[in-house]
Structure formats: C-alpha cells, structure tokens
Design a protein around this motif. Structure first.
Motif, PDB file in Angstrom:
ATOM      1  N   VAL A 163       0.848  -1.189   0.000  1.00  0.00           N
ATOM      2  CA  VAL A 163       0.000   0.000   0.000  1.00  0.00           C
ATOM      3  C   VAL A 163       0.885   1.241   0.000  1.00  0.00           C
ATOM      4  N   PRO A 164       0.336   2.395  -0.420  1.00  0.00           N
ATOM      5  CA  PRO A 164       1.153   3.616  -0.510  1.00  0.00           C
ATOM      6  C   PRO A 164       1.188   4.416   0.794  1.00  0.00           C
ATOM      7  N   ARG A 234      -4.089  -0.831  -9.393  1.00  0.00           N
ATOM      8  CA  ARG A 234      -4.392  -2.182  -8.927  1.00  0.00           C
ATOM      9  C   ARG A 234      -5.836  -2.295  -8.455  1.00  0.00           C
ATOM     10  N   MET A 235      -6.315  -1.266  -7.723  1.00  0.00           N
ATOM     11  CA  MET A 235      -7.695  -1.270  -7.240  1.00  0.00           C
ATOM     12  C   MET A 235      -8.691  -1.244  -8.403  1.00  0.00           C
ATOM     13  N   LEU A 236      -8.375  -0.443  -9.429  1.00  0.00           N
ATOM     14  CA  LEU A 236      -9.243  -0.381 -10.601  1.00  0.00           C
ATOM     15  C   LEU A 236      -9.291  -1.725 -11.320  1.00  0.00           C
ATOM     16  N   PRO A 241     -14.677   1.016  -8.161  1.00  0.00           N
ATOM     17  CA  PRO A 241     -14.950   2.281  -8.853  1.00  0.00           C
ATOM     18  C   PRO A 241     -13.806   3.264  -8.614  1.00  0.00           C
ATOM     19  N   GLU A 242     -13.591   4.151  -9.570  1.00  0.00           N
ATOM     20  CA  GLU A 242     -12.469   5.085  -9.473  1.00  0.00           C
ATOM     21  C   GLU A 242     -12.542   5.949  -8.212  1.00  0.00           C
ATOM     22  N   LEU A 243     -13.751   6.405  -7.855  1.00  0.00           N
ATOM     23  CA  LEU A 243     -13.906   7.240  -6.667  1.00  0.00           C
ATOM     24  C   LEU A 243     -13.447   6.491  -5.420  1.00  0.00           C
ATOM     25  N   LEU A 244     -13.858   5.238  -5.293  1.00  0.00           N
ATOM     26  CA  LEU A 244     -13.501   4.458  -4.120  1.00  0.00           C
ATOM     27  C   LEU A 244     -12.013   4.148  -4.098  1.00  0.00           C
ATOM     28  N   ALA A 245     -11.445   3.848  -5.251  1.00  0.00           N
ATOM     29  CA  ALA A 245     -10.003   3.573  -5.327  1.00  0.00           C
ATOM     30  C   ALA A 245      -9.202   4.780  -4.861  1.00  0.00           C
TER      31      ALA A 245
END
Length: 290
Positions: A163-164, A234-236, A241-245
């Motif tokens: 994770v970042p 990775r989340m996408l 969804p982009e907002l949640l990522a």
C-alpha cells in the motif's frame, strides 16, 4: 437521560453495552432508523427511538426528555454535515444541554488531504458554535480496519502488504476500548467543553504491522510501500470504482504524511490501564486466540 444516535452501528453498540454497566438502563435511549435492528436492547430496559438524520420530525421526537446526546458520525459522506446539523438543531430546540460527537484524530486539520475528514471538521465547528456544552472525541484509527487494508486472511497466503503508506505510523485503538472510554466520559462530570483525543499511547508503522502478523501467524509477512498510482491502478483492475479507489489511496496518503501518528494518554487515563498494544490488537481483530 442519554441518547446515543447511530446506535445500531459497531461503535454505538459498544458504547451502549458499556453504558449499561455505569448507568440505569431506563435512562439510556438508542436512536436507530429501524427498531428491529435494536430489538435486543428492549428487554434490557433501554428505550429505542426510531429516527433518521434526514428526518427532522423524527429527531425532534427523539429528543423528548433527553439531557445528553452522543452524536455518532453518519456514514453518508455527501450529506453528513447537513445531517449532523439536523441533530444539533433538534437537540437545541428540545432544550438538551449537552452534545458529544465522535470525530477522528488527524495531526493537522488544516493540511489533511483526505476529503472525508472535512465533514468531521465542519461538524466540530458547528458543535462548538452551538452554545451547548459539548465534548468532541477525536478517535484514533480502529485496529478493526487493519484486516481491510492488508487484505484480510489473504495476507497470510500472499505474505506481503503493498500500500502507498510509506513509513507513516498510526496510533491504532480497539473500537471496544473506545466504546468503554466514551461511556465512562458520558456519565462523568469531570469533562466539559473539551476535545479529547482517544488513541493508543504509541504509534506503529506498517512494517510493525507486518512483523506482528508474522508473529501471530507463524507465516512470514512483509510490507512493501508502493506509489499511489500503482495502488489506484491495482484497485481499478480489481473492479473498484475510481472514486472508491482514490478514497482508499487518500487514506493511505494520510498515513504516509504522518497525519494519523498522533498519540495521547487520555485513553489510558480514562480506562485506568494501558490501551491494547499492537500485537494483542491484531490478534483480536484477526480472531487469533493463541
């Protein structure tokens, strides 16, 4: 009488359970959108009042006879501030003398880049300006969130947390201990017009989390900081969804910036013991008994 809003959530239930050990059940009210979600409280003598943060009439009715309100922050991020204002106004209109709020601790309100925190900051200001006696609980990040952002039990198979969050640290706290501390403060006369930080007395990095996961499982787990762009991609790819990522990335960014590393001795003082430390906290949320 004390009214706990958002009483059907995990924190609300933890607070009510602890209140029943400190205060007559007949003097405790639980506000929830559906009575069925709180049915187990009725045999205990706790009053369940049906209400919705968006329904002003229901909030006005719920405030009848109430002296203290604990406003547990709503989960509707887009409408949270208006909803909270509805509760504050209903309390004032009903002659409630005291309101408390469950906020979140960040190192610097002015530099937080997590948009989700904005609703907390604005609610705190509304409460302070309300003219009511108040307490604001700035809670540390729950230990209970760790499984979510390390990938749950899959982390033991993968063996790595990616994770970042950089080298940032977090003063994790058990939600159960927050429930205990908040209940104790609500029935006390010691605190008023204060902001109370409820965190562990030490903070830990994701490297520390990985080490603790290794120790409790016997399976080697490492932590690898990655860039935000890699994490979002990775989340996408996983279908988020982009907002949640991006929100998840914002959260990790807060850790990286050191926004969640603040510590306090208030929780230890209220509990009259040291808060749960990292290894035991991780054991609790991963249901490890040995």
């Amino acid at each position: 009488m004390i009214l706990v809003t958002g009483a059907s959530g995990h924190l609300g239930k933890a607070i009510i359970r602890n209140l029943t050990n400190l205060y007559p059940a007949s003097m405790i009210c639980a506000l929830a959108r559906h009575e069925s979600k709180m049915a187990e409280l009725i045999p205990l003598g706790i009053q369940v009042r049906v209400g919705d943060y968006d329904n002003i009439e229901s909030l006005n009715l719920a405030m009848d006879g109430i002296e203290k309100v604990l406003l547990i922050s709503g989960t509707d991020e887009d409408n949270r501030v208006i909803q909270h204002l509805n509760v504050i106004n209903a309390a004032k209109n009903a002659g409630v003398s005291f309101i408390a709020y469950t906020s979140r601790l960040v190192k610097d309100n002015n530099t937080s880049q997590n948009q989700l925190m904005d609703g907390h900051f604005k609610t705190e200001a509304l409460i302070i300006d309300s003219g009511l006696d108040y307490l604001i609980f700035r809670n540390g990040l729950y230990f209970d969130t760790i499984p979510t952002f390390v990938g749950g039990d899959e982390v033991f198979k993968v063996g790595n947390i990616s994770v970042p969050a950089g080298n940032g640290k977090v003063s994790f706290v058990l939600r159960a201990e927050l429930g205990e501390a908040i209940a104790k403060v609500l029935v006390s006369r010691e605190f008023n017009r204060e902001i109370i930080s409820l965190t562990a007395n030490v903070s830990w990095s994701l490297y520390d989390v990985a080490k603790a996961l290794t120790e409790i499982s016997g399976k080697f787990v490492t932590y690898t900081p990655i860039e935000r762009s890699e994490f979002v991609s990775r989340m996408l790819n996983l279908g988020l969804p982009e907002l949640l990522a991006n929100r998840y990335a914002d959260f990790q960014g807060e850790i990286k910036q050191g926004m969640l590393e603040g510590t306090s001795t208030s929780l230890e003082r209220i509990l009259e013991r040291k808060p749960t430390q990292l290894k035991e906290g991780i054991k609790a949320v991963f249901n490890v008994t040995h």
